[in-house]
Structures are given as structure tokens and as C-alpha cells.
Design a protein around this motif. Structure first.
Motif, short mmCIF file in Angstrom:
data_model
loop_
_atom_site.label_atom_id
_atom_site.label_comp_id
_atom_site.label_asym_id
_atom_site.label_seq_id
_atom_site.Cartn_x
_atom_site.Cartn_y
_atom_site.Cartn_z
N ILE A 34 58.10 32.54 33.60
CA ILE A 34 57.10 33.38 34.29
C ILE A 34 57.60 33.74 35.68
O ILE A 34 57.46 34.88 36.12
CB ILE A 34 55.76 32.64 34.34
CG1 ILE A 34 55.20 32.53 32.93
CG2 ILE A 34 54.78 33.37 35.22
CD1 ILE A 34 54.03 31.64 32.83
N LEU A 200 42.92 46.01 40.30
CA LEU A 200 42.94 44.57 40.01
C LEU A 200 42.52 44.28 38.58
O LEU A 200 43.02 43.36 37.95
CB LEU A 200 42.04 43.81 40.98
CG LEU A 200 42.65 43.55 42.35
CD1 LEU A 200 41.73 42.70 43.18
CD2 LEU A 200 43.99 42.84 42.20
N ARG A 201 41.59 45.10 38.06
CA ARG A 201 41.14 44.89 36.68
C ARG A 201 42.31 45.08 35.71
O ARG A 201 42.58 44.23 34.86
CB ARG A 201 40.03 45.87 36.37
CG ARG A 201 39.43 45.68 34.99
CD ARG A 201 38.35 46.67 34.72
NE ARG A 201 37.25 46.56 35.67
CZ ARG A 201 36.86 47.52 36.47
NH1 ARG A 201 37.46 48.68 36.44
NH2 ARG A 201 35.86 47.34 37.30
N PHE A 203 45.61 45.11 36.39
CA PHE A 203 46.68 44.15 36.64
C PHE A 203 46.33 42.77 36.10
O PHE A 203 47.13 42.14 35.39
CB PHE A 203 46.96 44.07 38.15
CG PHE A 203 47.88 42.95 38.51
CD1 PHE A 203 49.20 42.99 38.13
CD2 PHE A 203 47.42 41.86 39.22
CE1 PHE A 203 50.06 41.96 38.46
CE2 PHE A 203 48.26 40.82 39.55
CZ PHE A 203 49.58 40.87 39.16
N GLY A 204 45.12 42.30 36.39
CA GLY A 204 44.71 40.95 35.97
C GLY A 204 44.72 40.82 34.46
O GLY A 204 45.21 39.82 33.92
N ASN A 205 44.22 41.84 33.78
CA ASN A 205 44.17 41.76 32.31
C ASN A 205 45.56 41.72 31.70
O ASN A 205 45.85 40.88 30.86
CB ASN A 205 43.42 42.97 31.76
CG ASN A 205 42.09 42.59 31.21
OD1 ASN A 205 42.00 41.67 30.42
ND2 ASN A 205 41.05 43.27 31.64
N PHE A 207 48.46 41.01 33.13
CA PHE A 207 49.23 39.85 33.56
C PHE A 207 48.73 38.58 32.87
O PHE A 207 49.53 37.74 32.42
CB PHE A 207 49.12 39.72 35.08
CG PHE A 207 50.15 38.81 35.67
CD1 PHE A 207 51.49 39.10 35.52
CD2 PHE A 207 49.78 37.69 36.36
CE1 PHE A 207 52.44 38.27 36.06
CE2 PHE A 207 50.73 36.85 36.90
CZ PHE A 207 52.06 37.14 36.75
N GLY A 208 47.42 38.42 32.77
CA GLY A 208 46.85 37.26 32.09
C GLY A 208 47.29 37.22 30.63
O GLY A 208 47.69 36.16 30.11
N ILE A 211 50.97 36.09 30.40
CA ILE A 211 51.20 34.65 30.61
C ILE A 211 50.77 33.86 29.39
O ILE A 211 51.47 32.93 28.95
CB ILE A 211 50.47 34.18 31.88
CG1 ILE A 211 51.23 34.69 33.08
CG2 ILE A 211 50.38 32.67 31.94
CD1 ILE A 211 50.62 34.33 34.37
N GLN A 240 41.92 48.34 27.93
CA GLN A 240 42.01 48.56 29.38
C GLN A 240 42.19 50.05 29.68
O GLN A 240 41.60 50.56 30.64
CB GLN A 240 43.18 47.77 29.95
CG GLN A 240 42.87 46.31 30.12
CD GLN A 240 41.53 46.07 30.75
OE1 GLN A 240 41.25 46.59 31.82
NE2 GLN A 240 40.69 45.31 30.08
N ILE B 62 38.03 38.59 36.30
CA ILE B 62 39.46 38.89 36.47
C ILE B 62 39.90 38.64 37.90
O ILE B 62 41.02 38.21 38.15
CB ILE B 62 39.76 40.31 35.99
CG1 ILE B 62 39.68 40.31 34.46
CG2 ILE B 62 41.13 40.75 36.38
CD1 ILE B 62 39.72 41.66 33.87
N LEU B 65 40.73 35.17 37.93
CA LEU B 65 42.01 34.97 37.23
C LEU B 65 43.17 35.28 38.16
O LEU B 65 44.14 34.50 38.25
CB LEU B 65 42.06 35.86 36.00
CG LEU B 65 43.35 35.82 35.20
CD1 LEU B 65 43.47 34.51 34.48
CD2 LEU B 65 43.40 36.95 34.22
N VAL B 66 43.06 36.41 38.89
CA VAL B 66 44.13 36.78 39.81
C VAL B 66 44.31 35.72 40.89
O VAL B 66 45.43 35.30 41.22
CB VAL B 66 43.84 38.16 40.43
CG1 VAL B 66 44.81 38.47 41.54
CG2 VAL B 66 43.91 39.25 39.39
N LEU B 69 45.94 32.63 39.42
CA LEU B 69 47.37 32.88 39.15
C LEU B 69 48.16 32.83 40.45
O LEU B 69 49.24 32.24 40.52
CB LEU B 69 47.55 34.24 38.50
CG LEU B 69 47.16 34.37 37.03
CD1 LEU B 69 47.40 35.78 36.56
CD2 LEU B 69 47.95 33.41 36.20
#
Lengths: 277, 75
Positions: A34, A200-201, A203-205, A207-208, A211, A240, B62, B65-66, B69
Motif C-alpha cells: 500500500i 473526498l467522496r 477519493f475515499g470510496n 481508495f478504500g 486497500i 460513484q 467516507i 474512512l479518509v 487511512l
């Protein structure tokens, strides 16, 4: 012949050793994987005279997805007919109608929806393809935080430009002073918060999902990652992209609706003052 | 010691926000399905606003989550 056999056996040994290293359960260090994948330094640099352009993984995926979309667009565009339409034309018309209906449900009329449609649909398709490209082991573009932020800034610019184009400068100003003129600073603040939450929505989705997929690849390297990858790369990417498009359309619809509200309020005031006279 | 505290903080951040967001979404979806069953003719409109509301709640999750992380990979 003998040499060929020796080369082949040597090659196959190296190949199967590599394959086994790749497939061995717990053979990879998750943190290391990662950490190396959130290293966004350029892969190579293009030199044009004195100018050097760094190329990152996200840029490669973006260019590839743009090429895919261009090919798709040209293919869908060919052979349009009025009667006896082909399957692909039915698909294109269906896509068009879905987005038109979406725009109309957010308070735009048909003409406004047709003005907005090419932009929002392109945005949605672009995000979908650049996320789903992770299936062929290119890095998903939205994993680099610069990509969702630039897409969100583009979306907000689109909202402002479309607001002015659909309603004129005066109409856009009316949308800023709904419900009362005193709320102008908060309406302006909206344009700062919207891009951050959109970016952020996304990116977070992405990226999560990435991982979680890496974790599954470390623990169960066979079969499972490819099945889960279909969900996290394709289905979550589609979701998304649809949400991004949906919210951009709803924000444009909101501008139209707010402007209409202010116009109504002004008309009511005028009527009241006329009745008094 | 410090590393484990960071891991605990990340777990608490995503755990608390995730559970509350899941509760909120479940409550909202329950109400929405209830009203859809009562008045099937407004089902499509209820569905639209339900989707938007779910997206907004999910955004909060989220954000958590960010943050977690960042906690795990930056510290």
C-alpha cells in the motif's frame, strides 16, 4: 532441439517460481504494497526541449480511458437512423433519456436539460471508465487525490457556467439571494464546500476499495480477488460515477430552482404592493 | 506504544462513525419503504430523495474512512 528444450525448461521454471511467489498466501507485505501504491511520484518524464513533463500512473489511466471513450463515442455515433434502429442506437437513446429524465426531475425544463446533458454525461462516463480501468491492472485514476479534486473543481465551474448560461447573470444572482438576501455569504460558501465533499467522496470510496482488495490479495491470492475486483472496481466505480453525475445535475437543478423561487417572490411582492395602491 | 495508539484511534474513528451512519441509513430506508408501501404512486420521487440523502450520510462515513487511512499511513 536440446538447446530449445533447456531454454524452455529454464523459462518455465522461472515462470512458475514467479507465479508461486505471486500466489503464495501471505507472501506479500500489505503495508509495503500500500505504501508503494500511494507513492505518487512520476513514472517517467517526457522532455520537450527545455520543458520536462512528469507522467504519473493516474495520467496514463486518464489518457487510456479518454481514448476508450473516444472509440466508444465514434462507434455509438455511426449509423444512426430514424426507423428500424439497431441495438447500439437503442442503448445510446436509453442512456440519453435516463439523463434527460434525471435533469427534468431536478427542476429543469427540456431545453435546459438538453444543454446540460453532454457535460454531465461525459463527466459520469469518464469517471466510470477511469475507475473501471483498474480491472486491467492499470491504477484507478481516482486513487491519486489530485484527480478527484480536479474533477470536482471542474464540476463546480460547470455549475456556475451552466447557471449563467441557462439563466443569465441576473438569474444566477437571483439564485444566490434565495430565500433572503442575508443568506448570500452562506450561498457563496456552498461553492467552496461542494467541491471538497465531491472530491473526498470519490477519493475515499476508490481508495478504500483498493486497500480492501490488496488485503484480500494478500490473504487469499487465488480466484477471490478477481471476483471481488469486479465489485470494487466495476460496480463501485459505476456507483460513484453515477453519484458524481447525479449530484452535479442536482446542483445545477438547485441553481435553476432557487432562481425561480426568487423570481416568484419578487412577483408576489409586486402584486402585494399593487394591491395596496 | 505510539503505533498501537494510532491504530486504536483509527479503529475508533471508523468504527464509531460507521456504526452511526449504518444506523441512520437503516432508519431512513425503513421509513422510506414504509411510505412507498403506503403510497406506491410517489415511490419514484421517494426513491430519488432517498438516494440523495443516503449519499450525504455516506459522505460522513467516507470522511471518517479518509481520516483513519491518513492516521494509519501517515503516522
Amino acid at each position: 532441439m536440446v538447446v530449445g528444450k533447456a531454454v524452455l525448461s529454464g523459462f518455465s521454471r522461472i515462470f512458475f517460481n514467479r507465479l508461486w511467489e505471486h500466489l503464495k498466501p501471505g507472501g506479500r507485505d500489505l503495508g509495503e504494497t500500500i505504501r508503494s501504491s500511494i507513492d505518487f511520484s512520476p513514472i517517467w518524464t517526457i522532455r520537450v526541449g527545455k520543458l520536462s513533463i512528469p507522467v504519473t500512473g493516474a495520467m496514463v489511466s486518464l489518457v487510456v480511458s479518454a481514448l476508450i471513450l473516444i472509440v466508444l463515442g465514434v462507434w455509438l455515433r455511426r449509423g444512426l437512423r430514424k426507423h428500424k434502429i439497431s441495438g447500439k442506437q437503442a442503448l445510446a437513446e436509453k442512456l440519453y433519456l435516463v439523463v434527460i429524465n434525471l435533469s427534468e426531475s431536478f427542476g429543469m425544463n427540456r431545453r435546459q436539460a438538453e444543454t446540460v446533458l453532454p457535460w454531465t454525461l461525459t463527466l459520469g462516463l469518464y469517471i466510470f471508465v477511469s475507475n473501471a480501468i483498474a480491472v486491467v491492472q492499470l491504477p484507478a485514476a481516482a486513487m491519486n487525490p489530485a484527480v478527484p479534486f480536479s474533477l470536482a473543481l471542474f464540476a463546480v465551474a460547470l455549475i456556475i457556467v451552466m447557471g449563467i448560461r441557462l439563466l443569465g447573470l441576473k438569474g444566477f444572482w437571483y439564485s444566490l439571494i434565495d430565500p433572503i438576501p442575508g443568506l448570500l455569504p452562506f450561498n457563496l460558501l456552498d461553492y467552496l464546500i461542494k467541491p471538497v465533499s465531491l472530491a473526498l467522496r470519490l477519493f475515499g470510496n476508490v481508495f478504500g476499495g483498493f486497500i480492501l482488495l490488496q488485503f484480500v490479495k494478500t490473504v487469499v491470492p487465488l480466484i477471490f480477488p478477481s471476483i471481488l475486483g469486479l465489485w470494487f472496481d466495476v460496480a463501485a466505480g459505476l456507483l460513484q460515477a453515477v453519484i458524481f453525475m447525479y449530484l452535479t445535475t442536482s446542483y445545477i437543478g438547485e441553481v435553476v430552482e432557487k432562481s425561480n423561487n426568487t423570481l416568484e417572490r419578487i412577483a408576489q411582492k409586486r402584486q402585494l404592493s399593487e394591491e395596496k395602491v | 506504544m505510539e503505533k498501537s495508539l494510532v491504530a486504536l484511534a483509527a479503529a475508533l474513528a471508523i468504527g464509531a462513525v460507521g456504526s452511526i451512519a449504518a444506523y441512520a441509513i437503516s432508519k431512513m430506508a425503513g421509513k422510506a419503504f414504509d411510505s412507498m408501501a403506503r403510497q406506491p404512486e410517489v415511490a419514484s420521487r421517494v426513491q430519488t430523495s432517498l438516494t440523495i440523502a443516503i449519499v450525504f450520510i455516506e459522505t460522513c462515513a467516507i470522511y471518517a474512512l479518509v481520516v483513519s487511512l491518513l492516521l494509519v499511513f501517515v503516522f
